[in-house]
Scaffold this motif. Structure first.
Motif, PDB file in Angstrom:
ATOM      1  N   ALA A   1       0.843  -1.189   0.000  1.00 59.63           N
ATOM      2  CA  ALA A   1       0.000   0.000   0.000  1.00 59.63           C
ATOM      3  C   ALA A   1       0.882   1.244   0.000  1.00 59.63           C
ATOM      4  O   ALA A   1       2.046   1.190   0.425  1.00 59.63           O
ATOM      5  CB  ALA A   1      -0.902   0.021   1.235  1.00 59.63           C
TER       6      ALA A   1
ATOM      7  N   MET B   1       0.813   3.660   1.888  1.00 54.76           N
ATOM      8  CA  MET B   1       1.164   4.172   3.210  1.00 54.76           C
ATOM      9  C   MET B   1       2.384   3.498   3.831  1.00 54.76           C
ATOM     10  O   MET B   1       2.930   3.996   4.810  1.00 54.76           O
ATOM     11  CB  MET B   1      -0.015   4.074   4.173  1.00 54.76           C
TER      12      MET B   1
ATOM     13  N   ARG C   1       0.452  -7.518  -4.138  1.00 52.30           N
ATOM     14  CA  ARG C   1      -0.400  -8.200  -3.159  1.00 52.30           C
ATOM     15  C   ARG C   1      -0.420  -9.690  -3.479  1.00 52.30           C
ATOM     16  O   ARG C   1      -1.281 -10.195  -4.186  1.00 52.30           O
ATOM     17  CB  ARG C   1      -1.798  -7.594  -3.136  1.00 52.30           C
TER      18      ARG C   1
ATOM     19  N   MET D   1      -0.754   2.199  -6.859  1.00 55.22           N
ATOM     20  CA  MET D   1      -1.750   2.807  -5.983  1.00 55.22           C
ATOM     21  C   MET D   1      -1.496   4.309  -5.908  1.00 55.22           C
ATOM     22  O   MET D   1      -0.426   4.742  -5.498  1.00 55.22           O
ATOM     23  CB  MET D   1      -1.656   2.177  -4.591  1.00 55.22           C
TER      24      MET D   1
ATOM     25  N   TRP E   1      -9.284  -0.777   7.958  1.00 57.24           N
ATOM     26  CA  TRP E   1      -8.082  -1.172   7.213  1.00 57.24           C
ATOM     27  C   TRP E   1      -6.862  -1.260   8.115  1.00 57.24           C
ATOM     28  O   TRP E   1      -6.616  -0.389   8.937  1.00 57.24           O
ATOM     29  CB  TRP E   1      -7.792  -0.189   6.079  1.00 57.24           C
TER      30      TRP E   1
ATOM     31  N   ASN F   1      -9.976   3.790  -1.622  1.00 53.00           N
ATOM     32  CA  ASN F   1     -10.166   3.545  -0.194  1.00 53.00           C
ATOM     33  C   ASN F   1      -9.507   4.668   0.595  1.00 53.00           C
ATOM     34  O   ASN F   1      -8.332   4.953   0.384  1.00 53.00           O
ATOM     35  CB  ASN F   1      -9.532   2.187   0.177  1.00 53.00           C
TER      36      ASN F   1
ATOM     37  N   VAL G   1      -8.528   5.810   4.302  1.00 56.36           N
ATOM     38  CA  VAL G   1      -8.422   5.302   5.669  1.00 56.36           C
ATOM     39  C   VAL G   1      -8.232   6.461   6.634  1.00 56.36           C
ATOM     40  O   VAL G   1      -7.387   7.333   6.411  1.00 56.36           O
ATOM     41  CB  VAL G   1      -7.235   4.321   5.807  1.00 56.36           C
TER      42      VAL G   1
ATOM     43  N   ASP H   1      -4.810   8.257   5.020  1.00 59.69           N
ATOM     44  CA  ASP H   1      -4.079   7.417   4.062  1.00 59.69           C
ATOM     45  C   ASP H   1      -5.082   6.966   3.022  1.00 59.69           C
ATOM     46  O   ASP H   1      -6.032   6.271   3.345  1.00 59.69           O
ATOM     47  CB  ASP H   1      -3.503   6.200   4.806  1.00 59.69           C
ATOM     48  N   THR H   2      -4.917   7.399   1.784  1.00 61.76           N
ATOM     49  CA  THR H   2      -5.877   6.937   0.784  1.00 61.76           C
ATOM     50  C   THR H   2      -5.162   6.171  -0.321  1.00 61.76           C
ATOM     51  O   THR H   2      -3.972   6.355  -0.552  1.00 61.76           O
ATOM     52  CB  THR H   2      -6.676   8.093   0.128  1.00 61.76           C
ATOM     53  N   GLY H   3      -5.911   5.312  -0.974  1.00 64.86           N
ATOM     54  CA  GLY H   3      -5.323   4.542  -2.068  1.00 64.86           C
ATOM     55  C   GLY H   3      -6.345   4.305  -3.160  1.00 64.86           C
ATOM     56  O   GLY H   3      -7.433   3.780  -2.902  1.00 64.86           O
TER      57      GLY H   3
END
Ligand code: SER
Length: 621
Positions: free
Chosen positions: A40, A42, A68, A91, A158, A200, A202, A222-224
């Motif tokens: 991710a 982050m 992943r 991402m 998350w 997403n 977070v 924290d976005t993705g």
């Protein structure tokens, strides 16, 4: 809008909103043992979220390389079968470190989705954590209530891994319509294919430790957003593999494989995805091996090779996909260009190795699957044999089976595994009962054996323990074999592949010296005359043999060094055997050494030996 333009637009938007553009971190984490791959955006900011690190900025934006596969977030099994899963993806993210929080994060996400990428607001659904009324109310400023859903922790909380920063999140989902399913809202959409999650966000609020979670000092964001997913939405295609980047890659794959994409979509998807994970991982320093991350990568490669074989590829082909990938992504990620030949070589060697393994197993694997086809079932017993005898791990078999739409009799497999364990457990228990317990007790009572063999090879000592047939006894008679324990000993015990000393203890011939339990030095051999407990004895190591063993020990260090000079600094020792007359050195490598390389290693080893440098000994415990 092509993938590059989408990436640029996203970054540009957030830079204009005061975010610092930070480069992607390597896909192989440099200093986080909790993580197998960067999973991710982050990850590289973990310590900032945790308040352990400060930077000159409090807002950042990135396009992060992620893998992943393996670990907490694992999509490997899904790739090829859904329209949205990838093992490697980019991402896009925006981050706030104690700067803005929920309100602005939601505002930004909405603006980017509807004003930058011009998605239809009526088709955007959002999910919030079940108890997060604040996020729910903030979303009501943008979407009607019937476009907001609440989910529990599985979907909307998350966490990076089993430990680390975490928090509730809100997701943006795009309704792709009835052609994906008849689900009316995300609650009904079990496969997740109709309401495509593309972003997403977070709300980072906690640090999860092994014993629960604590509040972070500064709530953060924290976005993705999945680049390939937003590209699919923007380009109006149904599958991430239909976006421009993948289609270009697939056109090249068609030439390499001499097959048409239209006829073999799943195989092309798998190959196009897997070449990305492999190339990026190798470019960032990963190797393929039998353990941990290396094993996951090996599994990815083998899966791609298997799909290639189903398209008729009997020879290595995957390495040929590196160049087409560089054409697509090399200007954004120059590490691919820089490492091109290294990536190609590593993939080619691994392909060759796997094809050799398949050949060696005499087509047994193929045969097993062919036999399984009519019943649509691979028997547990067969699966276990393939693992136990041919070393093909169960999850690899499971993946192959899934790819061929064959079921594996998991229950039968587990039963076989348990049976095999039982057999080896029984064999082991007999030995253990005989010796381990009393030996452990002995060390507890007497403390660890004192080793004096670095200073002397000959000393007087007292016999404090005698073992015969695994039992402690007071006397060992002439001709009986057994083991002696001394209060102090010059005998070096077998350790880390180096054989132990031999020699004599008065009238006892020492054939081997071992450490069966920690702290205990046991001299195994035969009594040439009667020996009794508390007897004072003369313990004498066979000097000539010890010298030979020492030479071979030093030679393993020289060999290791020479291998690194010739085969590269990544060579790591895996094990070794050091005896008086020979040594064996195990290391992991991507390919065998050539004759020239072997000769070179031999020459530089000999040169080093002729230098006759002093050896320094360190006791490392
Ligand atoms: N860390 C979150 C995720 O990976 C948002 O970036 O989904």
């Amino acid at each position: 809008m092509n993938v590059s333009q989408i990436r640029d637009k996203f970054i540009h938007y957030f830079v204009a909103k005061g975010h610092t553009h930070v480069a992607s971190s390597p896909v192989i984490p440099q200093d986080d043992p909790t993580l197998m791959f960067a999973n991710a955006g982050m990850n590289q900011f973990k310590d900032i979220f945790l308040g352990k690190e400060q930077r000159s900025y409090t807002r950042a934006t990135t396009s992060q390389k992620c893998i992943r596969a393996g670990g907490k977030h694992n999509d490997l099994d899904d790739v090829g079968y859904t329209s949205r899963h990838l093992t490697f993806f980019e991402m896009l993210g925006n981050f706030s470190f104690g700067d803005y929080f929920k309100k602005e994060a939601i505002q930004f996400a909405w603006e980017v989705s509807t004003e930058v990428f011009l998605l239809d607001p009526k088709k955007i659904f959002v999910s919030v954590f079940e108890t997060d009324d604040e996020a729910y109310d903030l979303w009501l400023n943008h979407v009607p209530a019937n476009q907001i859903v609440r989910f529990g922790a599985k979907q909307n909380f998350w966490a990076m891994g089993d430990t680390g920063p975490c928090g509730p999140c809100t997701e943006l989902l795009f309704d792709r319509g009835e052609r994906f399913s008849s689900a009316k809202d995300p609650y009904e959409d079990e496969s997740g294919e109709r309401f495509l999650e593309f972003w997403n966000c977070v709300f980072m609020q906690f640090d999860k430790g092994p014993h629960g979670q604590v509040l972070l000092k500064k709530p953060s964001i924290d976005t993705g957003m999945g680049l390939e997913r937003i590209a699919a939405l923007k380009q109006g295609v149904d599958n991430v593999f239909e976006i421009d980047l993948f289609q270009n890659l697939i056109r090249d794959a068609e030439k390499i494989l001499s097959r048409r994409y239209e006829d073999h979509k799943v195989a092309f998807h798998v190959i196009a995805d897997h070449i990305r994970s492999l190339s990026f991982a190798i470019a960032d320093g990963a190797i393929l091996s039998n353990v941990d991350r290396g094993y996951v990568l090996r599994k990815i490669l083998r899966r791609a090779v298997q799909f290639g074989r189903r398209l008729g590829q009997e020879d290595p082909f995957l390495h040929k996909m590196v160049l087409p990938l560089i054409h697509q992504m090399g200007s954004t990620y120059p590490e691919l260009k820089k490492e091109q030949s290294h990536i190609e070589e590593m993939i080619l060697n691994e392909e060759e190795g796997f094809l050799r393994t398949l050949k060696r197993s005499g087509g047994l694997l193929q045969k097993a699957f062919e036999e399984a086809k009519p019943k649509n079932l691979l028997e547990g017993e067969v699966a276990f044999k393939l693992k136990d005898t041919y070393g093909i791990p169960f999850d690899e078999l499971a993946l192959m089976a899934k790819d061929m739409s064959i079921k594996i009799d998991t229950e039968g497999y587990l039963k076989e595994e348990e049976r095999a364990k039982e057999i080896s457990r029984k064999g082991f228990e007999v030995k253990e009962q005989l010796s381990m317990e009393p030996l452990l007790e002995f060390v507890q009572q007497h403390g660890p054996s004192r080793f004096v063999g670095f200073d002397t090879l000959h000393t007087n000592a007292t016999v404090i323990g005698i073992l015969h047939n695994g039992q402690f006894v007071d006397t060992l008679l002439k001709g009986q074999s057994g083991s002696l324990i001394l209060d102090e000993t010059p005998f070096y015990a077998e350790k880390g592949g180096q054989i132990g000393d031999v020699g004599s203890i008065s009238a006892f011939r020492v054939d081997a010296t071992k450490t069966p339990v920690k702290g205990l030095i046991l001299h195994e051999g035969t009594a040439e005359d009667t020996l009794v407990l508390s007897q004072v004895v003369s313990a004498k190591v066979d000097y000539a043999l010890r010298k030979e063993i020492e030479k071979h020990h030093t030679a393993t260090h020289i060999l290791h060094w020479a291998l690194q000079q010739v085969a590269g600094p990544q060579v790591r020792q895996q094990g070794s055997y050091v005896a008086a007359n020979r040594l064996r050195f195990d290391y992991n490598a991507q390919k065998p050494l050539s004759d020239e390389e072997l000769k070179l290693i031999e020459r530089i080893c000999n040169e080093k030996i002729r230098e006759n440098l002093a050896v320094t000994t360190y006791e490392l415990g």
